[in-house]
Write an enzyme that holds these catalytic residues in place. Structure first.
Site, short mmCIF file in Angstrom:
data_model
loop_
_atom_site.label_atom_id
_atom_site.label_comp_id
_atom_site.label_asym_id
_atom_site.label_seq_id
_atom_site.Cartn_x
_atom_site.Cartn_y
_atom_site.Cartn_z
N ARG A 64 0.83 -1.21 0.00
CA ARG A 64 0.00 0.00 0.00
C ARG A 64 0.87 1.27 0.00
O ARG A 64 0.54 2.27 -0.63
CB ARG A 64 -0.91 -0.01 1.24
CG ARG A 64 -1.92 1.11 1.31
CD ARG A 64 -2.82 0.95 2.52
NE ARG A 64 -3.39 -0.38 2.59
CZ ARG A 64 -4.42 -0.80 1.86
NH1 ARG A 64 -5.04 0.02 1.04
NH2 ARG A 64 -4.87 -2.04 1.96
N ARG A 90 -10.15 1.67 -1.86
CA ARG A 90 -8.87 1.37 -1.23
C ARG A 90 -8.62 2.37 -0.13
O ARG A 90 -8.92 3.56 -0.30
CB ARG A 90 -7.72 1.52 -2.23
CG ARG A 90 -7.81 0.64 -3.42
CD ARG A 90 -7.19 -0.70 -3.16
NE ARG A 90 -7.36 -1.56 -4.32
CZ ARG A 90 -7.32 -2.88 -4.27
NH1 ARG A 90 -7.12 -3.50 -3.13
NH2 ARG A 90 -7.48 -3.59 -5.35
N ASN A 106 -14.39 12.19 1.47
CA ASN A 106 -14.86 10.88 1.01
C ASN A 106 -16.38 10.84 1.08
O ASN A 106 -16.97 11.37 2.03
CB ASN A 106 -14.28 9.79 1.93
CG ASN A 106 -14.69 8.39 1.52
OD1 ASN A 106 -14.82 8.09 0.34
ND2 ASN A 106 -14.89 7.53 2.50
N SER A 135 -23.18 9.91 3.71
CA SER A 135 -22.33 10.86 4.45
C SER A 135 -21.19 11.34 3.57
O SER A 135 -20.70 10.59 2.72
CB SER A 135 -21.71 10.17 5.69
OG SER A 135 -22.70 9.59 6.50
N ASP A 140 -9.45 10.79 7.45
CA ASP A 140 -8.33 10.73 8.38
C ASP A 140 -7.68 9.36 8.22
O ASP A 140 -7.98 8.65 7.25
CB ASP A 140 -8.76 11.05 9.82
CG ASP A 140 -9.69 10.00 10.40
OD1 ASP A 140 -9.90 8.95 9.75
OD2 ASP A 140 -10.21 10.21 11.51
N GLY A 142 -8.16 6.68 9.85
CA GLY A 142 -9.00 5.55 10.23
C GLY A 142 -9.90 5.13 9.07
O GLY A 142 -9.75 5.64 7.95
N ASP A 144 -13.28 5.50 7.59
CA ASP A 144 -14.51 6.31 7.59
C ASP A 144 -14.77 6.96 8.95
O ASP A 144 -15.92 7.04 9.40
CB ASP A 144 -15.71 5.45 7.15
CG ASP A 144 -15.55 4.94 5.73
OD1 ASP A 144 -15.01 5.67 4.89
OD2 ASP A 144 -15.94 3.79 5.47
C1 GAR Z 1 -20.68 5.15 -3.78
O1 GAR Z 1 -21.89 4.79 -3.21
C2 GAR Z 1 -19.66 5.47 -2.71
O2 GAR Z 1 -20.19 6.07 -1.59
C3 GAR Z 1 -19.16 4.10 -2.38
O3 GAR Z 1 -18.99 3.51 -3.62
C4 GAR Z 1 -20.02 3.97 -4.50
C5 GAR Z 1 -19.40 4.37 -5.81
O4 GAR Z 1 -20.38 4.57 -6.76
N1 GAR Z 1 -17.95 4.18 -1.62
C6 GAR Z 1 -17.71 3.38 -0.59
O5 GAR Z 1 -18.43 2.48 -0.23
C7 GAR Z 1 -16.39 3.67 0.12
N2 GAR Z 1 -16.35 2.97 1.37
P1 GAR Z 1 -20.04 5.27 -8.16
O6 GAR Z 1 -18.75 4.63 -8.68
O7 GAR Z 1 -21.21 4.95 -9.03
O8 GAR Z 1 -19.89 6.74 -7.89
#
Ligand code: GAR
Length: 193
Positions: A64, A90, A106, A135, A140, A142, A144
């Site tokens: 990473r 990631r 994010n 949300s 940061d 951590g 989310d």
């Molecule tokens: C979104 O719902 C975003 O919040 C989620 O991936 C999706 C991407 O959709 N992200 C996570 O879950 C991060 N933990 P998209 O590619 O159609 O915008």
């Protein structure tokens, strides 16, 4: 004008909404580059809007940290004022987060701190809750766990699947994300960590 880099892994529907908002002359931010950790379908949106893009494939790096070093190098070339993780699946290495903090935000498909992580929609369904949400947070080091900038509740319906629930959450995410980027750009919203 606030310059924005967007990082994605998937279909990029939130990215597309941001690209559409940002092409209006009165929107106070510009997307300067889109990056991905894989050959993401959503990169096609960047191409359609004439926005440069790059891919730093996670799997091509030993760990990473080295992936994040290359990603940081590619981002630095654009000196973005803000980095938006829009479905980047990631975790960024702590060194990259530290370098840009608090300028990384994010979007997440749950009402944080409920259901953090890679399966926010699936986990909400499995928990049997009647409402979840969307949300937008400051990143940061951590999972989310950063300061919440905006969030809104979304109902879970009795016959929801992961897909139907996610498709109900995504339009809310898009609206929150565009609004947060606008407010950061106008100075209405200050980023802290
Ligand atoms: C979104 O719902 C975003 O919040 C989620 O991936 C999706 C991407 O959709 N992200 C996570 O879950 C991060 N933990 P998209 O590619 O159609 O915008």
């Amino acid at each position: 004008m606030l310059t924005v880099a967007v990082l994605i892994s998937g279909t990029g529907s939130n990215l597309r909404a941001l690209l559409e908002a940002a092409r209006h002359p009165d929107f106070p931010a510009r997307i300067v580059v889109v990056g991905a950790d894989r050959d993401a379908e959503g990169l096609a949106h960047a191409e359609e809007f004439g926005i440069p893009s790059f891919t730093v494939p996670f799997r091509a790096f030993a760990d990473r940290e080295s992936w994040g070093a290359e990603l940081g190098h590619r981002l630095d070339a654009w000196s973005p004022d803000l980095i938006v993780l829009s479905g980047l699946m990631r975790l960024l290495p702590a060194s990259l987060v530290a370098r840009y903090t608090p300028q990384i935000i994010n979007t997440h498909p749950a009402y944080l701190p409920e259901f953090p992580g890679a399966h926010g929609v699936r986990d909400a369904l499995a928990a049997g809750v009647t409402q979840t949400g969307a949300s937008v947070i400051v990143v940061d080091d951590g999972i989310d766990s950063g300061p919440i900038l905006a969030q809104e509740r979304v109902p879970v319906l009795p016959d929801d699947t992961e897909n139907t629930l996610h498709e109900r959450i995504k339009p809310v995410e898009r609206r929150l994300l565009i609004d947060v980027v606008r407010r950061i750009a106008t100075g209405d919203l200050a980023l802290t960590h």
